[in-house]
Design a protein around this motif. Structure first.
Motif, PDB file in Angstrom:
ATOM      1  N   PHE A 248       0.786  -0.953  -0.011  1.00 14.52           N
ATOM      2  CA  PHE A 248       0.004   0.011   0.149  1.00 14.52           C
ATOM      3  C   PHE A 248       0.883   1.309  -0.140  1.00 14.52           C
ATOM      4  CE2 PHE A 248      -2.705  -3.239   1.863  1.00 14.52           C
ATOM      5  CZ  PHE A 248      -4.011  -3.184   1.616  1.00 14.52           C
ATOM      6  N   PRO A 249       0.280   2.383  -0.547  1.00 11.93           N
ATOM      7  CA  PRO A 249       1.170   3.537  -0.405  1.00 11.93           C
ATOM      8  C   PRO A 249       0.822   4.231   0.761  1.00 11.93           C
ATOM      9  CG  PRO A 249      -0.539   3.777  -2.231  1.00 11.93           C
ATOM     10  CD  PRO A 249      -0.749   2.446  -1.613  1.00 11.93           C
ATOM     11  N   LEU A 250       1.492   5.005   1.473  1.00  6.90           N
ATOM     12  CA  LEU A 250       1.413   5.731   2.738  1.00  6.90           C
ATOM     13  C   LEU A 250       1.600   7.177   2.514  1.00  6.90           C
ATOM     14  CD1 LEU A 250       0.600   5.222   6.016  1.00  6.90           C
ATOM     15  CD2 LEU A 250       2.901   5.791   6.110  1.00  6.90           C
ATOM     16  N   LEU A 251       0.770   7.964   2.555  1.00  8.32           N
ATOM     17  CA  LEU A 251       0.995   9.627   2.360  1.00  8.32           C
ATOM     18  C   LEU A 251       1.253  10.100   3.643  1.00  8.32           C
ATOM     19  CD1 LEU A 251       1.357  12.147   0.828  1.00  8.32           C
ATOM     20  CD2 LEU A 251      -1.055  12.624   1.180  1.00  8.32           C
ATOM     21  N   VAL A 252       2.685  10.193   3.823  1.00 10.64           N
ATOM     22  CA  VAL A 252       3.361  10.632   5.283  1.00 10.64           C
ATOM     23  C   VAL A 252       2.724  11.929   5.780  1.00 10.64           C
ATOM     24  CG1 VAL A 252       5.331  10.868   6.734  1.00 10.64           C
ATOM     25  CG2 VAL A 252       5.325   8.949   5.046  1.00 10.64           C
ATOM     26  N   LYS A 253       2.129  11.909   7.028  1.00  9.91           N
ATOM     27  CA  LYS A 253       1.587  13.188   7.591  1.00  9.91           C
ATOM     28  C   LYS A 253       2.651  13.303   8.762  1.00  9.91           C
ATOM     29  CE  LYS A 253      -1.762  14.133   4.947  1.00  9.91           C
ATOM     30  NZ  LYS A 253      -1.719  15.303   3.882  1.00  9.91           N
ATOM     31  N   GLU A 254       3.108  12.554   9.268  1.00 12.27           N
ATOM     32  CA  GLU A 254       3.896  12.695  10.681  1.00 12.27           C
ATOM     33  C   GLU A 254       5.150  11.650  10.687  1.00 12.27           C
ATOM     34  OE1 GLU A 254       3.512  13.432  15.449  1.00 12.27           O
ATOM     35  OE2 GLU A 254       1.815  12.324  14.185  1.00 12.27           O
ATOM     36  N   GLN A 255       6.446  12.285  11.003  1.00 15.77           N
ATOM     37  CA  GLN A 255       7.665  11.507  11.199  1.00 15.77           C
ATOM     38  C   GLN A 255       8.015  11.734  12.836  1.00 15.77           C
ATOM     39  OE1 GLN A 255      10.795  11.230   8.291  1.00 15.77           O
ATOM     40  NE2 GLN A 255      12.013  12.051   9.888  1.00 15.77           N
ATOM     41  N   LEU A 256       7.982  10.634  13.297  1.00 12.07           N
ATOM     42  CA  LEU A 256       8.300  10.480  14.843  1.00 12.07           C
ATOM     43  C   LEU A 256       9.668  10.492  15.166  1.00 12.07           C
ATOM     44  CD1 LEU A 256       5.353   7.954  15.691  1.00 12.07           C
ATOM     45  CD2 LEU A 256       5.142  10.302  15.783  1.00 12.07           C
ATOM     46  N   ASP A 257       9.922  11.112  16.385  1.00 11.61           N
ATOM     47  CA  ASP A 257      11.365  10.839  16.794  1.00 11.61           C
ATOM     48  C   ASP A 257      11.723   9.703  17.479  1.00 11.61           C
ATOM     49  OD1 ASP A 257      12.207  13.509  15.802  1.00 11.61           O
ATOM     50  OD2 ASP A 257      11.421  14.546  17.524  1.00 11.61           O
ATOM     51  N   LEU A 258      10.632   9.019  18.133  1.00  7.71           N
ATOM     52  CA  LEU A 258      10.769   7.774  18.777  1.00  7.71           C
ATOM     53  C   LEU A 258       9.648   6.770  18.354  1.00  7.71           C
ATOM     54  CD1 LEU A 258      10.978   9.083  22.290  1.00  7.71           C
ATOM     55  CD2 LEU A 258      12.808   8.249  21.126  1.00  7.71           C
ATOM     56  N   TRP A 259      10.303   5.771  17.959  1.00  9.22           N
ATOM     57  CA  TRP A 259       9.165   4.626  17.423  1.00  9.22           C
ATOM     58  C   TRP A 259       9.599   3.317  17.936  1.00  9.22           C
ATOM     59  CZ3 TRP A 259      12.931   6.899  14.545  1.00  9.22           C
ATOM     60  CH2 TRP A 259      13.638   6.329  13.745  1.00  9.22           C
ATOM     61  N   PRO A 260       8.670   2.356  17.803  1.00 11.07           N
ATOM     62  CA  PRO A 260       9.230   0.953  18.526  1.00 11.07           C
ATOM     63  C   PRO A 260      10.514   0.139  17.893  1.00 11.07           C
ATOM     64  CG  PRO A 260       6.832   1.049  17.880  1.00 11.07           C
ATOM     65  CD  PRO A 260       7.421   2.207  17.304  1.00 11.07           C
ATOM     66  N   GLU A 261      10.743   0.449  16.784  1.00 13.96           N
ATOM     67  CA  GLU A 261      12.108  -0.178  16.393  1.00 13.96           C
ATOM     68  C   GLU A 261      13.060   0.787  15.867  1.00 13.96           C
ATOM     69  OE1 GLU A 261      11.132  -3.421  13.216  1.00 13.96           O
ATOM     70  OE2 GLU A 261       9.561  -4.067  14.447  1.00 13.96           O
ATOM     71  N   LYS A 262      13.202   1.679  16.575  1.00 14.15           N
ATOM     72  CA  LYS A 262      14.241   2.930  16.341  1.00 14.15           C
ATOM     73  C   LYS A 262      15.459   2.217  16.638  1.00 14.15           C
ATOM     74  CE  LYS A 262      15.959   7.091  18.068  1.00 14.15           C
ATOM     75  NZ  LYS A 262      15.536   8.629  17.526  1.00 14.15           N
ATOM     76  N   ASP A 263      15.848   1.604  17.568  1.00 17.45           N
ATOM     77  CA  ASP A 263      17.291   1.040  17.867  1.00 17.45           C
ATOM     78  C   ASP A 263      17.491  -0.270  16.940  1.00 17.45           C
ATOM     79  OD1 ASP A 263      17.453   2.894  19.853  1.00 17.45           O
ATOM     80  OD2 ASP A 263      16.491   1.611  21.605  1.00 17.45           O
ATOM     81  N   LEU A 264      16.552  -0.815  16.289  1.00 21.94           N
ATOM     82  CA  LEU A 264      16.480  -1.872  15.312  1.00 21.94           C
ATOM     83  C   LEU A 264      17.228  -1.553  13.988  1.00 21.94           C
ATOM     84  CD1 LEU A 264      13.928  -4.329  16.664  1.00 21.94           C
ATOM     85  CD2 LEU A 264      16.564  -4.415  17.367  1.00 21.94           C
TER      86      LEU A 264
END
Length: 165
Positions: free
Chosen positions: A110-126
């Motif tokens: 699916f396409p996802l038109l991005v509206k927000e980019q988070l600084d913290l997310w579940p797999e940030k360290d992976l």
């Protein structure tokens, strides 16, 4: 702020009638901003590294029993890439062999038109995430079916843009 954790395990995974695991992914995209902050026509897409960090791909993962296919696409983009937005009409369905498991999978994109980019997310360290041009992604993504989905997205967006001119 809510605490987000990635789903793990295969207990809730969906499988098709042939026993193939069903996976869902998104192509997060946006239009690059010009220096003055206005939107340009240049399309950027977001790729993430694999968990082992060797390859770049679009966010994707298992479609689980307690969610719609669109919810799975949204969740994977949030968990793996730390972006939210609008999940749009499905790009297609592909059958491919998992390199890790050697079995057939059924992949939906699916396409996802991005509206927000988070600084913290579940797999940030992976994983690491990187915005790239379409041509750059075609060079670095090794999954043929993801490249086909990208081509369909580019064609769809080009048709929409031409209709609006």
């Amino acid at each position: 702020m809510a605490c987000l954790v990635s789903r793990t395990g295969r207990e809730m995974q969906r499988y098709n009638s042939n026993g193939g695991r069903q996976v869902v992914g998104c192509i997060p995209y946006r239009y690059k901003e010009d220096v003055d902050g206005s939107a340009s026509n240049e399309l950027e897409v977001l790729v993430v590294s694999s968990q082992k960090g060797q390859t770049l791909m679009f966010p994707k993962g298992g479609w689980e029993l307690d969610e719609s296919i669109e919810e799975a696409a949204y969740r994977e983009s949030l968990e793996e890439a730390g972006v939210t937005g609008i999940v749009q009409h499905e790009l297609g369905q592909w059958s491919f062999i998992s390199k890790r498991h050697g079995t057939y999978y059924e992949g939906h994109m699916f396409p996802l038109l991005v509206k927000e980019q988070l600084d913290l997310w579940p797999e940030k360290d992976l994983r690491r995430r990187t915005w790239m041009s379409v041509d750059e992604v075609r060079e670095v993504c090794h999954h043929w079916w993801m490249k086909e989905a990208l081509d369909i997205l580019v064609e769809r967006l080009t048709l929409q843009k031409n209709r609006n001119i």
